[in-house]
Design an enzyme around this catalytic site. Structure first.
Site, PDB file in Angstrom:
ATOM      1  N   HIS A  72       0.824  -1.221   0.000  1.00  0.00           N
ATOM      2  CA  HIS A  72       0.000   0.000   0.000  1.00  0.00           C
ATOM      3  C   HIS A  72       0.851   1.262   0.000  1.00  0.00           C
ATOM      4  CE1 HIS A  72      -4.139   1.461   1.516  1.00  0.00           C
ATOM      5  NE2 HIS A  72      -3.504   2.472   0.974  1.00  0.00           N
ATOM      6  N   HIS A  74       1.312   5.245  -2.006  1.00  0.00           N
ATOM      7  CA  HIS A  74       0.813   6.262  -2.935  1.00  0.00           C
ATOM      8  C   HIS A  74       2.033   6.952  -3.529  1.00  0.00           C
ATOM      9  CE1 HIS A  74      -3.388   5.916  -1.562  1.00  0.00           C
ATOM     10  NE2 HIS A  74      -2.829   5.624  -0.387  1.00  0.00           N
ATOM     11  N   LEU A  75       2.258   6.727  -4.823  1.00  0.00           N
ATOM     12  CA  LEU A  75       3.465   7.297  -5.455  1.00  0.00           C
ATOM     13  C   LEU A  75       3.149   8.550  -6.262  1.00  0.00           C
ATOM     14  CD1 LEU A  75       5.446   4.060  -6.423  1.00  0.00           C
ATOM     15  CD2 LEU A  75       5.496   5.389  -4.308  1.00  0.00           C
ATOM     16  N   ASN A 106      -5.062   5.959  -6.870  1.00  0.00           N
ATOM     17  CA  ASN A 106      -5.744   7.269  -6.755  1.00  0.00           C
ATOM     18  C   ASN A 106      -4.829   8.404  -7.228  1.00  0.00           C
ATOM     19  OD1 ASN A 106      -4.074   7.007  -4.489  1.00  0.00           O
ATOM     20  ND2 ASN A 106      -5.418   8.217  -3.160  1.00  0.00           N
ATOM     21  N   ASP A 163      -8.886   2.506  -3.479  1.00  0.00           N
ATOM     22  CA  ASP A 163      -8.325   3.114  -2.269  1.00  0.00           C
ATOM     23  C   ASP A 163      -8.298   4.640  -2.311  1.00  0.00           C
ATOM     24  OD1 ASP A 163      -7.028   2.953   0.336  1.00  0.00           O
ATOM     25  OD2 ASP A 163      -5.347   3.864  -0.716  1.00  0.00           O
ATOM     26  N   HIS A 197     -10.743  -0.332   0.809  1.00  0.00           N
ATOM     27  CA  HIS A 197     -10.615   0.756   1.795  1.00  0.00           C
ATOM     28  C   HIS A 197     -11.991   0.819   2.452  1.00  0.00           C
ATOM     29  CE1 HIS A 197      -9.844   5.268   2.641  1.00  0.00           C
ATOM     30  NE2 HIS A 197     -11.106   5.075   2.957  1.00  0.00           N
ATOM     31  N   HIS A 250      -5.631  -1.227   5.468  1.00  0.00           N
ATOM     32  CA  HIS A 250      -5.452  -0.375   6.659  1.00  0.00           C
ATOM     33  C   HIS A 250      -6.553  -0.490   7.721  1.00  0.00           C
ATOM     34  CE1 HIS A 250      -7.962   2.182   4.163  1.00  0.00           C
ATOM     35  NE2 HIS A 250      -6.985   2.797   3.540  1.00  0.00           N
ATOM     36  N   ASP A 323       0.845   2.495   3.785  1.00  0.00           N
ATOM     37  CA  ASP A 323      -0.055   3.557   3.304  1.00  0.00           C
ATOM     38  C   ASP A 323       0.730   4.868   3.166  1.00  0.00           C
ATOM     39  OD1 ASP A 323      -2.231   4.928   2.370  1.00  0.00           O
ATOM     40  OD2 ASP A 323      -3.427   4.741   4.197  1.00  0.00           O
ATOM     41  N   GLY A 342      -3.053  11.751   5.262  1.00  0.00           N
ATOM     42  CA  GLY A 342      -1.973  10.881   4.805  1.00  0.00           C
ATOM     43  C   GLY A 342      -0.648  11.258   5.424  1.00  0.00           C
TER      44      GLY A 342
HETATM   45  O1  DOR Z   1      -4.705   8.972   4.639  1.00  0.00           O
HETATM   46  C1  DOR Z   1      -4.905   8.585   3.498  1.00  0.00           C
HETATM   47  N1  DOR Z   1      -4.252   9.131   2.465  1.00  0.00           N
HETATM   48  N2  DOR Z   1      -5.791   7.606   3.299  1.00  0.00           N
HETATM   49  C2  DOR Z   1      -6.172   7.257   2.067  1.00  0.00           C
HETATM   50  O2  DOR Z   1      -6.984   6.368   1.939  1.00  0.00           O
HETATM   51  C3  DOR Z   1      -5.632   7.951   0.878  1.00  0.00           C
HETATM   52  C4  DOR Z   1      -4.322   8.530   1.181  1.00  0.00           C
HETATM   53  C5  DOR Z   1      -3.837   9.521   0.140  1.00  0.00           C
HETATM   54  O3  DOR Z   1      -3.923   9.229  -1.044  1.00  0.00           O
HETATM   55  O4  DOR Z   1      -3.325  10.563   0.525  1.00  0.00           O
END
Ligand code: DOR
Length: 446
Positions: A72, A74-75, A106, A163, A197, A250, A323, A342
């Site tokens: 998990h 986010h790049l 996302n 997600d 999610h 998560h 995450d 995040g």
């Molecule tokens: O805290 C989060 N940030 N939860 C998520 O489900 C998405 C993520 C994000 O993309 O920043």
């Protein structure tokens, strides 16, 4: 295991010396020789022959293990290259001991088409870590029409998730599960998994932290535990109805852990992950309205943290994920209720698990390497036993090294680590991707 070694060093060979090997087969003292992408030999410490290679990495006092796998991350690419790129994310991952990461969809645009899957795969090629894009379950992550999952599985996608949001409609989720269960044959038999999610938005809307004592004190809108738990409950029912696999992302509440435990006992095909922040921080961290502690699902009270730790200890939770969610300082520098949720995680995850969890390193590595590799269907290349012939995706960990977290020193252009200044025990010394040392003595090599 006790294979004799070639004495003539081949070009590009690397010897890792002095470590304890830990993998899914257990622990033993051994030196490891790698080259050409693979493990060439694993030599027991009591073997008299010395192991020769073009380069030797000192690993005395360390553990050498299969590289870590993060289900998990986010790049941010495409779309938010100011917060992170695939390249910087992969570098941070390698510094954290990861050799494989699953990139969340996302992005802008969302990873919901062959073109964007290919774009992320191309961006990941040649970086410090194997980057596997997940793809959205529904087009645009809008929760309505299904993404072209068969086409994306053919390109190598194994995990689907919306997600950042959960699939709100039970019927759409049911159809997605039915569709996914017929797709395994498209990708060499590797299982396709839908990851959720869990958040019922009708209940979480307007909330920016856990609903409880702290949200009342701070005057902030709350997201009740039940917003997560209702979707966990629904998707367990859908796993039963469809027979299809569901992976819970998560998890953050005691109720969710209890439901997943019961579902597993009933033999249902469910797996679950917990993030490092959910088992190390509580909602009390939000007391100063510092947006670095804003995350979805939100940080929860102590009792939930304890339940996650029990779930990790007893096998209810299969994987530790980060995450990892970079956000620029401009974006985070907003009032708590409007800042994006995040926090960073890649470079601190292993040390947090070693420092905070009262678990043997063998169990932590199961949670961070071979178990997540199996869930993501990347266990043909990652989380493999440290044995001759296997892909040389490895990390070397010094369990007794202490260090202080500094966002400034991280590979990520964003700085939103909630652990700034924290002293941690356990550090990645070297990481090898396809036998190339991409991290040596804690320094990224490219
Ligand atoms: O805290 C989060 N940030 N939860 C998520 O489900 C998405 C993520 C994000 O993309 O920043």
């Amino acid at each position: 295991m006790n294979t004799r070694l070639a004495v003539v060093p081949h070009s590009g060979t690397v010897a890792i010396k002095g470590a304890t090997v830990v993998d899914s087969n257990g622990s033993r003292q051994a030196d490891v020789l790698v080259g050409d992408g693979r493990i060439i030999a694993v030599q027991a410490a009591d073997d008299a022959a010395d192991l020769t290679a073009e380069r030797t990495l000192d690993a005395s006092g360390c553990v050498v293990a299969p590289g870590l796998v993060d289900l998990h991350v986010h790049l941010r690419q495409p779309g938010r290259e100011d917060a992170e790129t695939v390249e910087t994310g992969a570098r941070g991952a390698a510094l954290g001991g990861f050799t494989a990461v699953i990139a969340m969809p996302n992005t802008t645009p969302a990873i919901d088409s062959a073109a964007v899957v290919r774009e992320v795969q191309d961006l990941g090629a040649g970086t410090c870590c194997d980057v596997y894009p997940s793809a959205a379950i529904t087009l645009g992550r809008r929760g309505e029409e299904l993404a072209p999952m068969a086409e994306l599985v053919r390109l190598g996608v194994r995990m689907f998730t919306d997600d950042g949001a959960g699939v709100q409609s039970a019927m759409v989720m049911r159809r997605a599960l039915e569709y996914a269960s017929g797709l395994d044959h498209l990708n060499g038999g590797a299982a396709v998994v839908l990851a959720q999610h869990c958040e019922v938005e009708e209940l979480s809307v307007g909330g920016c932290m856990h609903e409880g004592e702290w949200s009342s004190r701070l005057g902030l809108g709350g997201q009740p535990a039940e917003a997560e738990e209702l979707m966990v409950m629904r998707d367990i029912a859908l796993a039963r109805l469809t027979g299809s696999r569901v992976h819970f992302q998560h998890l953050s509440t005691a109720g969710s852990v209890a439901m997943v435990r019961a579902a597993k006992q009933a033999g249902l095909p469910v797996t679950a992950e917990a993030t490092t922040h959910h088992f190390t921080l509580t909602d009390a961290c939000c007391a100063d309205y510092d947006t670095v502690f804003k995350v979805h699902p939100p940080l929860r009270p102590e009792a939930d943290v304890a339940a996650l730790r029990s779930g990790l200890a007893d096998g209810t939770i299969d994987a530790i994920a980060t995450d990892h969610a970079p956000h620029t300082s401009d974006d985070k520098d907003k009032p708590f209720d409007s800042a994006p949720p995040g926090m960073l995680g890649l470079e601190t995850a292993l040390a947090l698990a070693l420092t905070e969890l009262d678990l043997p390193i063998e169990q932590i590595l199961a949670l961070m390497s071979w178990q997540p590799a199996a869930i993501a269907g990347v266990d043909d290349r990652h989380g493999r036993p440290v044995a001759p012939g296997e892909p040389a995706n490895l990390c070397v960990i010094d369990p007794s090294a202490t260090w202080t977290v500094s966002g400034e020193e991280m590979a990520c252009p964003s700085r939103n680590t909630p652990y700034e200044g924290r002293q941690l025990k356990g550090r990645v010394r070297h990481t090898l991707l396809a036998s190339e040392p991409v991290v040596i003595n804690g320094e990224a090599q490219r």
